[in-house]
Design an enzyme around this catalytic site. Structure first.
Site, PDB file in Angstrom:
ATOM      1  N   TYR A   1       7.989  45.028 -63.062  1.00  0.00           N
ATOM      2  CA  TYR A   1       6.646  44.856 -63.638  1.00  0.00           C
ATOM      3  C   TYR A   1       6.643  43.721 -64.662  1.00  0.00           C
ATOM      4  O   TYR A   1       5.791  42.828 -64.620  1.00  0.00           O
ATOM      5  CB  TYR A   1       6.219  46.180 -64.278  1.00  0.00           C
ATOM      6  CG  TYR A   1       4.873  46.166 -64.961  1.00  0.00           C
ATOM      7  CD1 TYR A   1       3.698  46.262 -64.222  1.00  0.00           C
ATOM      8  CD2 TYR A   1       4.763  46.073 -66.353  1.00  0.00           C
ATOM      9  CE1 TYR A   1       2.451  46.257 -64.840  1.00  0.00           C
ATOM     10  CE2 TYR A   1       3.534  46.071 -66.982  1.00  0.00           C
ATOM     11  CZ  TYR A   1       2.380  46.166 -66.225  1.00  0.00           C
ATOM     12  OH  TYR A   1       1.149  46.170 -66.848  1.00  0.00           O
TER      13      TYR A   1
HETATM   14  N1  LIG Z   1      -3.242  50.031 -69.569  1.00  0.00           N
HETATM   15  C1  LIG Z   1      -2.343  49.297 -70.190  1.00  0.00           C
HETATM   16  O1  LIG Z   1      -1.768  49.706 -71.216  1.00  0.00           O
HETATM   17  C2  LIG Z   1      -2.016  47.921 -69.694  1.00  0.00           C
HETATM   18  C3  LIG Z   1      -1.178  47.118 -70.484  1.00  0.00           C
HETATM   19  C4  LIG Z   1      -0.875  45.844 -70.027  1.00  0.00           C
HETATM   20  C5  LIG Z   1      -1.396  45.383 -68.849  1.00  0.00           C
HETATM   21  N2  LIG Z   1      -2.199  46.199 -68.102  1.00  0.00           N
HETATM   22  C6  LIG Z   1      -2.712  45.661 -66.840  1.00  0.00           C
HETATM   23  O2  LIG Z   1      -4.111  45.857 -66.777  1.00  0.00           O
HETATM   24  C7  LIG Z   1      -4.526  45.823 -65.409  1.00  0.00           C
HETATM   25  C8  LIG Z   1      -5.505  46.940 -65.166  1.00  0.00           C
HETATM   26  O3  LIG Z   1      -4.824  48.177 -65.280  1.00  0.00           O
HETATM   27  P1  LIG Z   1      -5.465  49.454 -65.995  1.00  0.00           P
HETATM   28  O4  LIG Z   1      -4.821  49.569 -67.321  1.00  0.00           O
HETATM   29  O5  LIG Z   1      -6.935  49.426 -65.901  1.00  0.00           O
HETATM   30  O6  LIG Z   1      -4.815  50.599 -65.081  1.00  0.00           O
HETATM   31  P2  LIG Z   1      -5.482  51.508 -63.961  1.00  0.00           P
HETATM   32  O7  LIG Z   1      -4.335  52.186 -63.321  1.00  0.00           O
HETATM   33  O8  LIG Z   1      -6.563  52.331 -64.574  1.00  0.00           O
HETATM   34  O9  LIG Z   1      -6.145  50.458 -62.956  1.00  0.00           O
HETATM   35  C9  LIG Z   1      -5.452  49.725 -61.990  1.00  0.00           C
HETATM   36  C10 LIG Z   1      -6.338  49.609 -60.767  1.00  0.00           C
HETATM   37  O10 LIG Z   1      -5.698  48.749 -59.834  1.00  0.00           O
HETATM   38  C11 LIG Z   1      -5.814  49.333 -58.554  1.00  0.00           C
HETATM   39  N3  LIG Z   1      -4.703  48.907 -57.716  1.00  0.00           N
HETATM   40  C12 LIG Z   1      -3.381  49.130 -57.927  1.00  0.00           C
HETATM   41  N4  LIG Z   1      -2.658  48.619 -56.932  1.00  0.00           N
HETATM   42  C13 LIG Z   1      -3.545  48.043 -56.069  1.00  0.00           C
HETATM   43  C14 LIG Z   1      -3.407  47.361 -54.835  1.00  0.00           C
HETATM   44  N5  LIG Z   1      -2.223  47.174 -54.288  1.00  0.00           N
HETATM   45  N6  LIG Z   1      -4.529  46.912 -54.215  1.00  0.00           N
HETATM   46  C15 LIG Z   1      -5.757  47.111 -54.760  1.00  0.00           C
HETATM   47  N7  LIG Z   1      -5.939  47.766 -55.929  1.00  0.00           N
HETATM   48  C16 LIG Z   1      -4.846  48.225 -56.569  1.00  0.00           C
HETATM   49  C17 LIG Z   1      -5.767  50.832 -58.784  1.00  0.00           C
HETATM   50  O11 LIG Z   1      -6.337  51.567 -57.711  1.00  0.00           O
HETATM   51  C18 LIG Z   1      -6.560  50.959 -60.083  1.00  0.00           C
HETATM   52  O12 LIG Z   1      -7.932  51.171 -59.834  1.00  0.00           O
HETATM   53  C19 LIG Z   1      -3.234  45.904 -64.580  1.00  0.00           C
HETATM   54  O13 LIG Z   1      -2.907  44.622 -64.088  1.00  0.00           O
HETATM   55  C20 LIG Z   1      -2.202  46.346 -65.593  1.00  0.00           C
HETATM   56  O14 LIG Z   1      -0.897  45.933 -65.248  1.00  0.00           O
HETATM   57  C21 LIG Z   1      -2.524  47.445 -68.504  1.00  0.00           C
END
Ligand SMILES: NC(=O)c1ccc[n+]([C@@H]2O[C@H](COP(=O)([O-])OP(=O)(O)OC[C@H]3O[C@@H](n4cnc5c(N)ncnc54)[C@H](O)[C@@H]3O)[C@@H](O)[C@H]2O)c1
Length: 248
Positions: free
Chosen positions: A153
């Site tokens: 990741y």
């Molecule tokens: N939440 C955190 O603390 C955090 C921190 C740093 C970065 N991020 C990044 O933020 C972004 C959004 O994540 P989030 O926090 O809203 O989490 P989340 O899990 O709520 O949302 C992620 C979404 O991506 C979709 N997804 C995952 N794999 C997929 C695929 N192969 N094809 C299509 N859709 C897919 C999932 O169905 C989900 O709806 C991500 O890139 C994550 O890495 C989140």
């Protein structure tokens, strides 16, 4: 931003759904992509009830055809494409790098990095032709710092940061602006994943000077700003969302 069109990937997650709603309130038409067809239907209903325009596309962002299909859908339904929010993402098993299964490593890189590359390849030619575009990539503090036990990741997110910097420079004279956000800990579906144990959450929370998890709406606000014409002299940059944790 009224009547502009955005593609948002991972649109059903915490940050993706908040971003979709924020953009819709600004008058942006959204093409929403996610794996989860059921939650896409719910998002479609929420946006429609809010008086916004949305087209949904269920699929896996690692599918080579999906980017082109999304761009076609944007043009067919809304006439053009001004904004790409690369936001789909997933976490991996918490393991040291030397124990990560090769298939898991590949999946991490495919979902968190290669899918962004493929969406960019599909969207950029249209933006260059139009002489205008805004691309926002969701990276992570993990990509800046390298979180132990999240090797695939973190490597993918570091790749997103490097790709943002490269693309920002490549498009600097084309009217297409490319930036990334680097959240630390946002209260979204990601925190419910089994690998995100209470111990890991506590440890990460303890490093945030504001002493709290960020709200998806706070990430959405920054993404909406970076997706707007208000951003005109920043490109290839990474915008912090860490509650004061990042000091670089
Ligand atoms: N939440 C955190 O603390 C955090 C921190 C740093 C970065 N991020 C990044 O933020 C972004 C959004 O994540 P989030 O926090 O809203 O989490 P989340 O899990 O709520 O949302 C992620 C979404 O991506 C979709 N997804 C995952 N794999 C997929 C695929 N192969 N094809 C299509 N859709 C897919 C999932 O169905 C989900 O709806 C991500 O890139 C994550 O890495 C989140």
């Amino acid at each position: 931003m009224q009547d502009q069109t955005a593609i948002v990937t991972g649109a059903c997650g915490g940050i993706g759904a908040a971003t979709t709603m924020r953009l819709v309130r600004l008058g942006v038409n959204v093409v929403a992509l996610d794996l989860n067809a059921e939650r896409l239907a719910q998002l479609e209903q929420d946006v429609t009830e809010a008086g916004g325009n949305i087209a949904v596309l269920a699929g896996d962002v690692t599918d080579e055809q999906l980017g082109r299909a999304a761009v076609e859908l944007a043009k067919e339904r809304f006439g053009d494409l001004e904004i790409l929010v690369n936001n789909a993402g997933m976490g991996s098993a918490m393991e040291p790098i030397w124990e990560i299964d090769l298939a898991d490593w590949r999946r991490d890189i495919e979902v968190n990095l290669t899918s962004y590359f493929m969406m960019i390849q599909a969207a950029v030619p249209h933006m260059v032709e139009a002489g205008y575009g805004r691309i926002v990539n969701t990276a992570s503090a993990a990509g800046m710092e390298g979180h132990a036990l999240a090797g695939g990741y973190a490597a993918a997110k570091a790749g997103v940061i490097a790709m943002t910097k490269v693309l920002g420079k490549e498009l600097a004279k084309d009217g297409v602006i490319v930036n990334a956000i680097a959240p630390a800990l946002i209260g979204s579906g990601m925190l419910d994943q089994p690998w995100f144990s209470d111990e890991v959450k506590e440890k990460l929370l303890g490093r945030i000077p504001m002493g709290r998890v960020g709200e998806p709406e706070e990430a959405a606000e920054m993404i909406a700003f970076l997706a707007s014409p208000s951003v005109s002299f920043s490109t290839g940059a990474v915008f912090d969302l860490s509650g004061g944790r990042a000091t670089y």
